[in-house]
Every structure is written in structure tokens, then in C-alpha cells.
Write a protein that holds these residues in place. Sequence first.
Motif, mmCIF file in Angstrom:
data_model
loop_
_atom_site.group_PDB
_atom_site.id
_atom_site.type_symbol
_atom_site.label_atom_id
_atom_site.label_comp_id
_atom_site.label_asym_id
_atom_site.label_seq_id
_atom_site.Cartn_x
_atom_site.Cartn_y
_atom_site.Cartn_z
ATOM 1 N N MET A 1 0.841 -1.164 0.000
ATOM 2 C CA MET A 1 0.000 0.000 0.000
ATOM 3 C C MET A 1 0.898 1.242 0.000
ATOM 4 O O MET A 1 1.833 1.344 0.778
ATOM 5 C CB MET A 1 -0.884 -0.024 1.249
ATOM 6 N N LYS A 2 0.582 2.168 -0.860
ATOM 7 C CA LYS A 2 1.387 3.376 -0.977
ATOM 8 C C LYS A 2 0.832 4.473 -0.074
ATOM 9 O O LYS A 2 -0.334 4.440 0.320
ATOM 10 C CB LYS A 2 1.400 3.851 -2.421
ATOM 11 N N ALA A 3 1.680 5.454 0.222
ATOM 12 C CA ALA A 3 1.268 6.546 1.107
ATOM 13 C C ALA A 3 0.103 7.324 0.512
ATOM 14 O O ALA A 3 -0.795 7.757 1.238
ATOM 15 C CB ALA A 3 2.449 7.469 1.372
ATOM 16 N N ALA A 4 0.084 7.511 -0.780
ATOM 17 C CA ALA A 4 -1.014 8.229 -1.427
ATOM 18 C C ALA A 4 -2.328 7.475 -1.243
ATOM 19 O O ALA A 4 -3.385 8.094 -1.050
ATOM 20 C CB ALA A 4 -0.720 8.430 -2.908
ATOM 21 N N ASP A 5 -2.269 6.157 -1.285
ATOM 22 C CA ASP A 5 -3.469 5.346 -1.063
ATOM 23 C C ASP A 5 -3.969 5.504 0.371
ATOM 24 O O ASP A 5 -5.170 5.589 0.611
ATOM 25 C CB ASP A 5 -3.179 3.867 -1.329
ATOM 26 N N VAL A 6 -3.035 5.551 1.312
ATOM 27 C CA VAL A 6 -3.414 5.682 2.721
ATOM 28 C C VAL A 6 -4.024 7.054 2.981
ATOM 29 O O VAL A 6 -5.002 7.182 3.710
ATOM 30 C CB VAL A 6 -2.190 5.453 3.639
ATOM 31 N N ARG A 7 -3.460 8.090 2.374
ATOM 32 C CA ARG A 7 -3.983 9.442 2.572
ATOM 33 C C ARG A 7 -5.407 9.590 2.038
ATOM 34 O O ARG A 7 -6.173 10.410 2.526
ATOM 35 C CB ARG A 7 -3.069 10.460 1.896
ATOM 36 N N ALA A 8 -5.764 8.782 1.052
ATOM 37 C CA ALA A 8 -7.095 8.845 0.465
ATOM 38 C C ALA A 8 -8.149 8.178 1.356
ATOM 39 O O ALA A 8 -9.343 8.397 1.177
ATOM 40 C CB ALA A 8 -7.093 8.187 -0.909
ATOM 41 N N LEU A 9 -7.714 7.384 2.329
ATOM 42 C CA LEU A 9 -8.645 6.677 3.202
ATOM 43 C C LEU A 9 -9.192 7.606 4.279
ATOM 44 O O LEU A 9 -8.537 8.546 4.708
ATOM 45 C CB LEU A 9 -7.938 5.500 3.885
ATOM 46 N N SER A 10 -10.396 7.295 4.731
ATOM 47 C CA SER A 10 -10.962 8.032 5.857
ATOM 48 C C SER A 10 -10.375 7.467 7.152
ATOM 49 O O SER A 10 -9.698 6.435 7.153
ATOM 50 C CB SER A 10 -12.479 7.903 5.868
ATOM 51 N N GLU A 11 -10.679 8.120 8.261
ATOM 52 C CA GLU A 11 -10.137 7.684 9.547
ATOM 53 C C GLU A 11 -10.637 6.279 9.905
ATOM 54 O O GLU A 11 -9.867 5.436 10.377
ATOM 55 C CB GLU A 11 -10.544 8.669 10.636
ATOM 56 N N ALA B 1 3.273 1.051 9.800
ATOM 57 C CA ALA B 1 3.942 2.315 10.110
ATOM 58 C C ALA B 1 3.411 3.437 9.233
ATOM 59 O O ALA B 1 3.205 4.566 9.705
ATOM 60 C CB ALA B 1 5.443 2.164 9.930
ATOM 61 N N ARG B 2 3.158 3.145 7.974
ATOM 62 C CA ARG B 2 2.647 4.150 7.035
ATOM 63 C C ARG B 2 1.268 4.644 7.467
ATOM 64 O O ARG B 2 0.997 5.848 7.478
ATOM 65 C CB ARG B 2 2.596 3.525 5.638
ATOM 66 N N ILE B 3 0.412 3.726 7.856
ATOM 67 C CA ILE B 3 -0.936 4.093 8.291
ATOM 68 C C ILE B 3 -0.869 4.928 9.570
ATOM 69 O O ILE B 3 -1.551 5.947 9.693
ATOM 70 C CB ILE B 3 -1.804 2.838 8.496
#
Length: 66
Positions: A1-11, A51-53
Motif C-alpha cells: 500500500m502506498k502513502a497516497a493510497d493511505v492518505r485517500a482513506l478516511s479515519e 507504520a505508514r498508516i
Amino acid sequence: MKAADVRALSEDQMKDELAKLKKEQFNLRFQKATGQLEKTARFDEIRKDIARIKTVARQKAAGAKA
């Protein structure tokens, strides 16, 4: 999972994904202990995804407070 994908997720989605990854990490530890683990590189992938999440969640929380 990439950081951009994680940023697109809601809390809530990040919490669900984090729980799923921790459960998978737990299962991999059991597979390793019983000698059934095939993909040892998956440990590193999961650890880095967790760690990214956590990093993105902390950034979002700090941004909301500011």
C-alpha cells in the motif's frame, strides 16, 4: 500500500486496515512458529504498511488540531 493510497482513506477505513494488518501479522507469526511460513518478505511489507498508516493518521490528527 502506498502513502497516497493511505492518505485517500478516511479515519475509519484506516482503523479497519490497521486492524486487518495487525491480524495478518499475528497469523504470520504463528505460521513462522509452526514452520508453515512461505513468504518471509511479507513480514516487512506488513510492518511498513502499519507504520505508514500510523504516520498518516498522526499527520491528519496534527493537521486537524492546527
